[in-house]
Design a protein around this motif. Structure first.
Motif, short mmCIF file in Angstrom:
data_model
loop_
_atom_site.label_atom_id
_atom_site.label_comp_id
_atom_site.label_asym_id
_atom_site.label_seq_id
_atom_site.Cartn_x
_atom_site.Cartn_y
_atom_site.Cartn_z
N ARG A 70 0.86 -1.19 0.00
CA ARG A 70 0.00 0.00 0.00
C ARG A 70 0.89 1.23 0.00
O ARG A 70 1.91 1.26 0.68
N LEU A 71 0.51 2.23 -0.76
CA LEU A 71 1.16 3.53 -0.68
C LEU A 71 0.23 4.47 0.07
O LEU A 71 -0.89 4.75 -0.36
N LEU A 72 0.70 4.93 1.23
CA LEU A 72 -0.04 5.89 2.04
C LEU A 72 0.57 7.26 1.84
O LEU A 72 1.73 7.39 1.44
N GLU A 73 -0.19 8.30 2.13
CA GLU A 73 0.33 9.65 1.95
C GLU A 73 0.08 10.51 3.18
O GLU A 73 -1.01 10.48 3.77
N THR A 74 1.11 11.24 3.56
CA THR A 74 0.98 12.30 4.57
C THR A 74 1.75 13.50 4.02
O THR A 74 2.10 13.54 2.85
N THR A 75 1.98 14.49 4.86
CA THR A 75 2.76 15.66 4.43
C THR A 75 3.76 16.04 5.50
O THR A 75 3.59 15.71 6.69
N LEU A 76 4.81 16.74 5.09
CA LEU A 76 5.76 17.31 6.04
C LEU A 76 5.11 18.46 6.78
O LEU A 76 4.07 18.98 6.37
N PRO A 77 5.72 18.91 7.90
CA PRO A 77 5.17 20.06 8.62
C PRO A 77 4.96 21.24 7.67
O PRO A 77 5.81 21.57 6.87
N GLY A 78 3.82 21.86 7.78
CA GLY A 78 3.45 22.94 6.86
C GLY A 78 2.49 22.46 5.80
O GLY A 78 1.79 23.26 5.17
N GLY A 79 2.44 21.13 5.58
CA GLY A 79 1.43 20.55 4.72
C GLY A 79 1.61 20.74 3.24
O GLY A 79 0.67 20.54 2.47
N GLN A 80 2.82 21.11 2.79
CA GLN A 80 3.01 21.40 1.37
C GLN A 80 3.73 20.29 0.61
O GLN A 80 3.55 20.16 -0.60
#
Length: 492
Positions: A70-80
């Protein structure tokens, strides 16, 4: 430019060393300069347990490995900046760190774990996992990602590739039997590919096949082409020297700045240097050191391994602490023998030597803010970040003149003091007498020449090692790699 950035660890999701900082702050800086950059890393158990908001982006089956991914997605701090997490429970859902079990031993299947990680990086790079996004450039980091560049080398639709060497001492070397078990293409078993003296070398995948190579300081780029620092790869790196660039790591001054730092006792800067002592007093109280603002507080923060010169500090402790007004704090974890020796030394110097055997990001900020002198006697240091943090906090580094330490710290000699360029103290040979002489110079100057010391502090705190500058250099390397690939495709 569309960039896929591959790394085995990324701050603040998981961190064991400087690679994690680079894999966070360099992509942020590149994004701020207009890159469509996305990170890929393994989905370790500790990341999934953080409660981070995750989106499922795709799922697929790899027949040759019999694995569901599975490929999951999040973001680094700041959300960009998006982060793709490669979720394979059989490989990454386990206790401990990215590379080791809780007991501190390497996972026995590390070769399989990171070979499959590399295989998935190569699939993402070819837009074969359902993301509907094709990078123009793949930027791989250290041996854990080396297989990806090797697998991509002969793909006609591949992106350009850049491979960064963060520490050549770690090469991902495994027996030939391991290579056989990984079902890698047979042509990669060659001295011109992944074979190294009869073993599999993951890092050679990057060193041989990437369009461009970088490492994390100009001096280290020169050093790794020599037998002393090349770890057997110096010949290969000499052949590829025209493709190798040294780019200093940077600092995110939004996090490392004593004027803003939320975890230190008192903010200070160039306009109120004297207030740094408030942090010294707070640190002394926190750690159980004798509270004395006139004491000279030395610090060392690192992994406790031979590379970092911790044995030089241990062998010099008695001489350093003969002076009753000198204190020392050491933070880090590492080899058992060094941890045991440090525990014993701390007992001998009650209230003057404190050893914290831990990885503690908050305490590291407080130590930088509260200390006067930072000891960094590394035998080799590709770049080093802690000396950069120390300088911004006015904590003056004593460093061996090697790698990134040579590139970032200006020795306080007669000329540099006159021109007001001095930011620290150098020693050259890997020897206890030279280290002690440099540390002694620093202690003597702190005690006897405070106006000069304050000038060194001000110069050190004014240095600009921001990621913005480094990111601009990486963008140029990316453009060079793309240009090189386009020429290669024309010739093919």
């Amino acid at each position: 430019m569309k960039v896929l950035f591959a790394a085995s660890e990324v701050y603040p999701l998981i961190k064991t060393g400087g690679l994690a900082d680079v894999a966070c702050f360099l992509p942020i800086a590149l994004h701020e300069q207009g890159c469509d950059i996305r990170i890929v890393m393994p989905a370790y158990r500790s990341i999934l347990a953080q409660g981070t908001v995750l989106k499922s982006r795709s799922g697929f089956f790899i027949p040759q490995f019999k694995l569901h991914v599975r490929l999951l997605e999040t973001t680094l701090p700041g959300g960009q900046v998006p982060v793709y997490l490669v979720d394979i429970p059989e490989l990454f859902d386990r206790p401990g760190g990215p590379y080791q079990a809780p007991a501190g031993t390497d996972w026995p299947d590390n070769a399989r774990r990171f070979a499959i990680f590399g295989y998935i990086i190569h699939l993402i790079s070819l837009n074969q996992v359902g993301l509907h996004w094709s990078p123009e450039l793949l930027h791989c980091n250290d041996w854990h990602t080396g297989i990806a560049t090797a697998l991509l080398a002969n793909q006609p639709q591949r992106p350009a590739t850049v491979f960064t060497i963060h520490n050549l001492a770690y090469q991902g070397r495994f027996p030939y039997e391991t290579y056989q078990s990984l079902m890698l293409p047979p042509h990669l078993w060659s001295m011109d590919a992944l074979e190294f003296h009869g073993e599999l070398s993951f890092i050679k995948g990057g060193l041989v096949f990437a369009d461009r190579l970088t490492t994390v300081s100009p001096t280290y780029a020169r050093e790794i082409t020599t037998p002393e620092y090349g770890y057997g790869m110096e010949g290969l790196l000499q052949l590829r020297a025209d493709k190798l660039t040294g780019i200093l790591n940077g600092v995110d001054y939004r996090i490392w700045d004593p004027r803003l730092d939320p975890v230190i006792a008192h903010h200070y800067g160039l306009t109120n240097l004297a207030d740094k002592k408030i942090n010294k007093l707070a640190l002394q109280r926190e750690l159980g050191l004798k509270v004395n603002e006139d004491a000279i507080l030395l610090a060392h923060i690192s992994r406790l391994i031979g590379q970092k010169g911790i044995d030089l500090i241990l062998n010099g402790v008695h001489q350093l602490l003969q002076d009753k007004d000198v204190q020392l704090v050491i933070l880090g974890t590492g080899e058992d023998r060094y941890e045991q020796e440090l525990r014993a030394a701390a007992v001998s110097y009650d209230q003057r030597l404190v050893v914290v055997l831990d990885y503690n990001e908050i305490l590291s900020h407080r130590i930088q803010a509260g200390s006067d002198i930072f000891l960094m006697p590394s035998r080799f240091e590709p770049c080093g970040l802690t000396q950069l943090y120390a300088m911004r906090y006015g904590t003056i580094p004593v460093v061996r003149c090697t790698g990134g330490l040579a590139d970032t710290v200006v020795d306080a000699n007669k000329k540099s003091l006159q021109t007001r360029h001095a930011t620290g103290f150098h020693f050259h040979r890997d020897s206890l007498p030279e280290f002690m002489l440099a540390a002694g110079r620093a202690i003597h100057m702190y005690r006897s020449a405070q106006p000069t010391w304050r000038q060194i502090m001000a110069t050190a705190m004014s240095q600009d090692f921001s990621w913005e500058k480094s990111a601009q250099q990486y963008r140029q390397v990316y453009e060079d790699a793309r240009h090189s690939l386009s020429i290669q495709k024309m010739h093919d």
